[in-house]
Design a protein around this motif. Sequence first.
Motif, PDB file in Angstrom:
ATOM      1  N   ARG A  14      23.309 -11.885 -62.465  1.00 32.67           N
ATOM      2  CA  ARG A  14      24.248 -13.076 -61.793  1.00 32.67           C
ATOM      3  C   ARG A  14      25.333 -13.205 -63.038  1.00 32.67           C
ATOM      4  O   ARG A  14      24.955 -13.287 -64.075  1.00 32.67           O
ATOM      5  CB  ARG A  14      23.262 -14.046 -61.398  1.00 32.67           C
ATOM      6  N   ALA A  15      26.464 -13.509 -62.273  1.00 30.21           N
ATOM      7  CA  ALA A  15      27.595 -13.973 -63.023  1.00 30.21           C
ATOM      8  C   ALA A  15      27.605 -14.914 -63.494  1.00 30.21           C
ATOM      9  O   ALA A  15      26.863 -16.208 -63.032  1.00 30.21           O
ATOM     10  CB  ALA A  15      28.945 -13.745 -62.054  1.00 30.21           C
ATOM     11  N   SER A  62      29.506 -17.508 -63.550  1.00 30.71           N
ATOM     12  CA  SER A  62      29.985 -18.741 -62.973  1.00 30.71           C
ATOM     13  C   SER A  62      28.918 -19.088 -61.847  1.00 30.71           C
ATOM     14  O   SER A  62      28.855 -20.245 -61.596  1.00 30.71           O
ATOM     15  CB  SER A  62      31.258 -18.179 -62.083  1.00 30.71           C
ATOM     16  N   GLU A  63      28.209 -18.021 -61.490  1.00 24.25           N
ATOM     17  CA  GLU A  63      27.077 -18.181 -60.404  1.00 24.25           C
ATOM     18  C   GLU A  63      25.727 -19.040 -61.008  1.00 24.25           C
ATOM     19  O   GLU A  63      25.194 -19.936 -60.347  1.00 24.25           O
ATOM     20  CB  GLU A  63      26.642 -16.966 -59.858  1.00 24.25           C
ATOM     21  N   LEU A  64      25.527 -18.646 -62.261  1.00 25.88           N
ATOM     22  CA  LEU A  64      24.176 -19.062 -63.003  1.00 25.88           C
ATOM     23  C   LEU A  64      24.439 -20.412 -63.604  1.00 25.88           C
ATOM     24  O   LEU A  64      23.461 -21.355 -63.634  1.00 25.88           O
ATOM     25  CB  LEU A  64      23.876 -18.039 -63.976  1.00 25.88           C
ATOM     26  N   PRO A 102      25.890 -23.477 -62.717  1.00 28.46           N
ATOM     27  CA  PRO A 102      25.228 -24.746 -62.043  1.00 28.46           C
ATOM     28  C   PRO A 102      23.672 -24.805 -62.104  1.00 28.46           C
ATOM     29  O   PRO A 102      23.179 -25.971 -62.246  1.00 28.46           O
ATOM     30  CB  PRO A 102      25.837 -24.531 -60.622  1.00 28.46           C
ATOM     31  N   GLU A 103      23.067 -23.764 -61.944  1.00 27.86           N
ATOM     32  CA  GLU A 103      21.588 -23.781 -61.951  1.00 27.86           C
ATOM     33  C   GLU A 103      21.119 -24.157 -63.447  1.00 27.86           C
ATOM     34  O   GLU A 103      20.072 -24.898 -63.561  1.00 27.86           O
ATOM     35  CB  GLU A 103      21.002 -22.395 -61.509  1.00 27.86           C
ATOM     36  N   HIS A 139      32.972 -18.795 -70.054  1.00 29.56           N
ATOM     37  CA  HIS A 139      33.261 -19.523 -68.703  1.00 29.56           C
ATOM     38  C   HIS A 139      32.955 -20.852 -69.112  1.00 29.56           C
ATOM     39  O   HIS A 139      33.771 -21.776 -68.448  1.00 29.56           O
ATOM     40  CB  HIS A 139      32.168 -18.966 -67.860  1.00 29.56           C
ATOM     41  N   ARG A 148      35.902 -23.811 -68.048  1.00 31.60           N
ATOM     42  CA  ARG A 148      35.760 -24.997 -67.076  1.00 31.60           C
ATOM     43  C   ARG A 148      35.613 -26.473 -67.636  1.00 31.60           C
ATOM     44  O   ARG A 148      35.543 -27.222 -66.944  1.00 31.60           O
ATOM     45  CB  ARG A 148      34.708 -24.602 -66.136  1.00 31.60           C
TER      46      ARG A 148
END
Length: 314
Positions: free
Chosen positions: A197-198, A200-202, A204-205, A227, A231
């Motif tokens: 998983r990228a 950016s996707e991971l 938040p979890e 990343h 942000r």
Amino acid sequence: MRMLLPVPRTVSRRARALWTARMVFEAARQPRFPFLPEAAIRQSQERRIRATVTYAHAHVPYYRETMRRLLLGPADFRSAADLARLPVIEREQLQRDPEYFLSERWPVNAYLALRSGGTTGAPVTVFRDPPSLLIEAGQRERLRSLVARLAGRRVRYREAAIMPEDSSVMNAVNALARQSLLPTSVRVQRRTFSMLRAPSELLPELEQYQPRVISSYGSYLEALFTHVRGRGHALRVTRVATYGGDGFSSRTRSWVQDELGIEVLGSYNAIEAPQIGFECEHHQGYHLNVDLCPVRLIGADGHQAVDGAEGEVV
């Protein structure tokens, strides 16, 4: 070539209890061991070498036959330097006939098969017997106790392990959990996340999970923190990040430590030798576990490299 597809068998509760007790005993001794006087570490190393060579000569076909051919016996090995009398095992040998290197004291189906990721282009499979997993877990306390201190929690802190799918590391961790009889309350709360998983996707979890410790490959952690840098501030609970497998640039490491207050520690491991060395918070090099994994550098000419020169780790 002999085909070997072992499936770990179920072992008795009594055996698991004995192995767990050995793990706890090992763990209690480990936190200060890397910082003992050199003479004490060398004594432990030589004791392990003698015991290991004696065991290998008695139970492992490769070593028994190789030592017989070279007219060597266990009494000829008393120090790490003596190990150079044995030929270096090449990956092709492990790939061609892995069973040749197995101890005969264990049935084939007792072993856990661990496969390397093949980053060198030549993946290998090595095999672990059940008690070695627990003993190694106790010895891993050398690094874990340091991580726990820096994380501010001795036990039950949350760790996010970001690993490849079907990682050998996680396979070993899961096998250890099945063999150990330690109650869950004294274990690290570890959750596994996929490296597929990228970042950016991971992310938040991870922020929802709030781990105190994150562990992964160096390249993935670098991408993750790059990343984060783009942000804004994140991972406010995280105190330690540990990495291995590949590199982590000094520039990104400095930013993570200075701006996020997260200590970054490297560890040096291989599937054949899980605990070669680790870094502490002083970042002046690696503490090598020379009693567990005696190492030497071999130069391009096949001889031991001189001090300060580059070489292949054996």
